[in-house]
Design a protein around this motif. Structure first.
Motif, mmCIF file in Angstrom:
data_model
loop_
_atom_site.group_PDB
_atom_site.id
_atom_site.type_symbol
_atom_site.label_atom_id
_atom_site.label_comp_id
_atom_site.label_asym_id
_atom_site.label_seq_id
_atom_site.Cartn_x
_atom_site.Cartn_y
_atom_site.Cartn_z
ATOM 1 N N ASP A 29 41.494 34.874 32.571
ATOM 2 C CA ASP A 29 42.277 35.660 31.621
ATOM 3 C C ASP A 29 43.232 34.806 30.808
ATOM 4 O O ASP A 29 43.763 35.244 29.788
ATOM 5 C CB ASP A 29 43.073 36.735 32.390
ATOM 6 C CG ASP A 29 43.641 37.782 31.460
ATOM 7 O OD1 ASP A 29 42.884 38.288 30.614
ATOM 8 O OD2 ASP A 29 44.848 38.068 31.555
ATOM 9 N N THR A 53 39.892 53.927 25.373
ATOM 10 C CA THR A 53 39.811 52.891 26.403
ATOM 11 C C THR A 53 40.398 53.394 27.715
ATOM 12 O O THR A 53 41.277 54.259 27.719
ATOM 13 C CB THR A 53 40.568 51.622 25.958
ATOM 14 O OG1 THR A 53 40.460 50.635 26.986
ATOM 15 C CG2 THR A 53 42.029 51.927 25.693
ATOM 16 N N ARG A 54 39.878 52.860 28.804
ATOM 17 C CA ARG A 54 40.388 53.232 30.134
ATOM 18 C C ARG A 54 41.372 52.199 30.663
ATOM 19 O O ARG A 54 41.869 52.321 31.776
ATOM 20 C CB ARG A 54 39.212 53.371 31.104
ATOM 21 C CG ARG A 54 38.282 54.525 30.787
ATOM 22 C CD ARG A 54 37.003 54.453 31.586
ATOM 23 N NE ARG A 54 36.157 53.345 31.127
ATOM 24 C CZ ARG A 54 34.982 53.046 31.671
ATOM 25 N NH1 ARG A 54 34.522 53.752 32.696
ATOM 26 N NH2 ARG A 54 34.272 52.037 31.208
ATOM 27 N N TYR A 55 41.638 51.189 29.867
ATOM 28 C CA TYR A 55 42.509 50.086 30.297
ATOM 29 C C TYR A 55 43.971 50.536 30.222
ATOM 30 O O TYR A 55 44.438 50.999 29.179
ATOM 31 C CB TYR A 55 42.273 48.884 29.390
ATOM 32 C CG TYR A 55 42.872 47.604 29.903
ATOM 33 C CD1 TYR A 55 42.383 46.981 31.044
ATOM 34 C CD2 TYR A 55 43.914 46.997 29.227
ATOM 35 C CE1 TYR A 55 42.909 45.785 31.501
ATOM 36 C CE2 TYR A 55 44.455 45.796 29.666
ATOM 37 C CZ TYR A 55 43.941 45.198 30.816
ATOM 38 O OH TYR A 55 44.466 44.016 31.265
ATOM 39 N N GLU A 56 44.688 50.403 31.321
ATOM 40 C CA GLU A 56 46.067 50.886 31.398
ATOM 41 C C GLU A 56 47.092 49.779 31.606
ATOM 42 O O GLU A 56 48.282 50.059 31.688
ATOM 43 C CB GLU A 56 46.199 51.899 32.542
ATOM 44 C CG GLU A 56 45.320 53.140 32.374
ATOM 45 C CD GLU A 56 45.431 54.084 33.552
ATOM 46 O OE1 GLU A 56 46.066 53.685 34.563
ATOM 47 O OE2 GLU A 56 44.879 55.198 33.479
ATOM 48 N N LEU A 65 39.647 45.019 25.091
ATOM 49 C CA LEU A 65 40.720 45.191 26.072
ATOM 50 C C LEU A 65 42.040 44.633 25.567
ATOM 51 O O LEU A 65 43.092 45.273 25.662
ATOM 52 C CB LEU A 65 40.342 44.512 27.393
ATOM 53 C CG LEU A 65 39.366 45.231 28.306
ATOM 54 C CD1 LEU A 65 39.243 44.487 29.622
ATOM 55 C CD2 LEU A 65 39.776 46.664 28.560
ATOM 56 N N ASN A 66 42.004 43.419 25.054
ATOM 57 C CA ASN A 66 43.230 42.751 24.619
ATOM 58 C C ASN A 66 43.361 42.684 23.103
ATOM 59 O O ASN A 66 44.328 42.116 22.595
ATOM 60 C CB ASN A 66 43.276 41.322 25.184
ATOM 61 C CG ASN A 66 43.357 41.299 26.698
ATOM 62 O OD1 ASN A 66 44.337 41.750 27.286
ATOM 63 N ND2 ASN A 66 42.316 40.797 27.338
ATOM 64 N N ARG A 75 48.425 44.227 27.859
ATOM 65 C CA ARG A 75 47.499 43.339 27.178
ATOM 66 C C ARG A 75 48.088 41.941 27.060
ATOM 67 O O ARG A 75 49.294 41.773 26.938
ATOM 68 C CB ARG A 75 47.176 43.876 25.781
ATOM 69 C CG ARG A 75 46.536 45.261 25.797
ATOM 70 C CD ARG A 75 46.117 45.673 24.420
ATOM 71 N NE ARG A 75 45.441 46.959 24.418
ATOM 72 C CZ ARG A 75 44.715 47.437 23.419
ATOM 73 N NH1 ARG A 75 44.609 46.736 22.307
ATOM 74 N NH2 ARG A 75 44.132 48.610 23.503
ATOM 75 N N GLU A 84 33.943 47.836 25.043
ATOM 76 C CA GLU A 84 35.230 48.197 25.647
ATOM 77 C C GLU A 84 35.913 46.971 26.242
ATOM 78 O O GLU A 84 37.140 46.808 26.114
ATOM 79 C CB GLU A 84 35.021 49.258 26.728
ATOM 80 C CG GLU A 84 36.324 49.810 27.290
ATOM 81 C CD GLU A 84 36.093 50.929 28.291
ATOM 82 O OE1 GLU A 84 37.079 51.438 28.853
ATOM 83 O OE2 GLU A 84 34.918 51.294 28.519
ATOM 84 N N PHE A 85 35.134 46.078 26.856
ATOM 85 C CA PHE A 85 35.708 44.842 27.393
ATOM 86 C C PHE A 85 36.215 43.940 26.264
ATOM 87 O O PHE A 85 37.276 43.317 26.385
ATOM 88 C CB PHE A 85 34.666 44.094 28.223
ATOM 89 C CG PHE A 85 34.611 44.545 29.657
ATOM 90 C CD1 PHE A 85 35.697 44.356 30.491
ATOM 91 C CD2 PHE A 85 33.474 45.135 30.175
ATOM 92 C CE1 PHE A 85 35.652 44.766 31.821
ATOM 93 C CE2 PHE A 85 33.421 45.551 31.494
ATOM 94 C CZ PHE A 85 34.513 45.365 32.318
#
Length: 362
Positions: free
Chosen positions: A190, A139-142, A110-111, A145, A106-107
């Motif tokens: 990042d 994914t839980r990323y909101e 992310l992008n 990106r 999942e990490f």
């Protein structure tokens, strides 16, 4: 007489294997093979110092050794952890490992853009396989990106940094195969990215190997970009006497008919290059006459690349023969001799006027 090395006995997912001291857990698992082998996105056996970046190969050491049976308190990276005699490791048998691996995937995503339909790496992408086998449904990323512009690093290599997972493989490849390394990791956190310093291009005899070692579609071959899909091409083993003494000249030609669309190095079942090839073989020899073709390359039947390559297939039974009680059907026959209407002795050109049914009656 030389003294034999003592081998360490290791148990991985309740399967025992004996390996030499200094072997990592990942390579010990590779000796067993199958589902016991942890996935690896950054480790590359041909590159010194690789591994420890992506954390997809995490495993649980439930027993440290015979001398010290205490378990390790946390999950460890199997590509960086060496075995001990009597060590016991849990990979797919540990729910903790599977849950942690799902979080790592999942990490990594992310992008990562959802552009598999237009990515040249699709069909042979390790990240696709990893996300399918170990990833979560969503994914839980909101948040927004990070994105980068696509740039050319050299006249043959396209860098799409948005897809990069910072595995460092290309950096190690350039560092260890070429005379000088002109690219690396710029920025921190990042903002980290693979790039060239002061817009220098990658220009070395072996720099094209960064395309082969990249596990995602971040580094692609510009001479092949958007020209075809890998599952429409037929990979064949070929070789040539390369002028570069450091190049083995053993490659894989990706062909459609007699046309060579791209040339890559040969890879093993773990997606690692067997022998690195020079840029002359990779980019400049795109004619079948330049190569000695050995034959079709064996592809894992689970790969999408193997679809449509009908090798060693079994011809299905013809049900029509059973319906006809074992008689073969007449697929081709002389209609004049078989038909009950037409008469072969009647010459239509000699009939005066239009032909009628009466002309064909016996």
């Amino acid at each position: 007489m030389a003294e034999e090395k003592k081998l360490f006995k290791v148990k991985i997912d309740n399967i025992s294997v004996e390996v030499e001291p200094g072997t990592t857990i990942l390579n010990a698992a590779r000796k067993i093979g199958g589902d016991v082998v942890p996935p690896a996105m950054c480790y590359y056996s041909k590159l010194q110092g690789s591994g420890g970046k992506c954390r997809t190969c995490l495993v649980k050491v439930s027993k440290g050794s015979e001398a010290d049976p205490r378990p390790m308190p946390k999950l460890v990276a199997s590509c960086r952890t060496t075995v001990m005699d009597g060590m016991e490791v849990a990979n797919i048998t540990s729910p903790e490992v599977l849950e942690a691996r799902k979080g790592v995937v999942e990490f990594l995503l992310l992008n990562h853009p959802l552009d598999c339909p237009v990515c040249d790496q699709a069909g042979e992408c390790h990240l696709q396989d990893l996300s399918y086998e170990h990833g979560a449904d969503s994914t839980r990323y909101e948040f927004k990106r990070r994105t980068f512009d696509k740039i050319d690093i050299g006249d043959k290599i396209k860098l799409h940094m948005t897809r990069c997972i910072l595995c460092y493989r290309c950096v190690y490849t350039a560092d260890q195969l070429t005379n000088k390394r002109e690219h690396g990791i710029l920025g921190r956190g990042d903002a980290s990215e693979i790039s060239t310093y002061i817009s220098q291009s990658l220009d070395n005899d072996f720099i094209g190997n960064v395309i082969d070692v990249c596990p995602v579609g971040a580094l692609t071959d510009q001479t092949f970009r958007f020209k075809n899909r890998v599952w429409f091409l037929k990979p064949v083993d070929a070789h040539r006497n390369c002028e570069n003494e450091k190049c083995c000249g053993k490659t894989v030609l990706w062909m459609r008919g007699d046309e060579v669309f791209r040339v890559t190095a040969r890879k093993d079942k773990y997606g690692e290059v067997e022998d690195f090839i020079c840029d002359t073989c990779r980019f400049d020899k795109k004619e079948a006459k330049d190569w000695v073709i050995e034959g079709p390359r064996k592809i894992d039947r689970h790969s999408v690349i193997s679809q449509g390559h009908y090798v060693n297939t079994v011809t299905p039974k013809d049900p029509l023969v059973e319906v006809l009680s074992g008689r073969q059907p007449k697929l081709l026959f002389d209609i004049h001799s078989e038909s009950q209407v037409n008469r072969p002795d009647v010459d239509l050109s000699k009939i005066d006027g239009p032909a009628h049914s009466d002309d064909f009656k016996k």
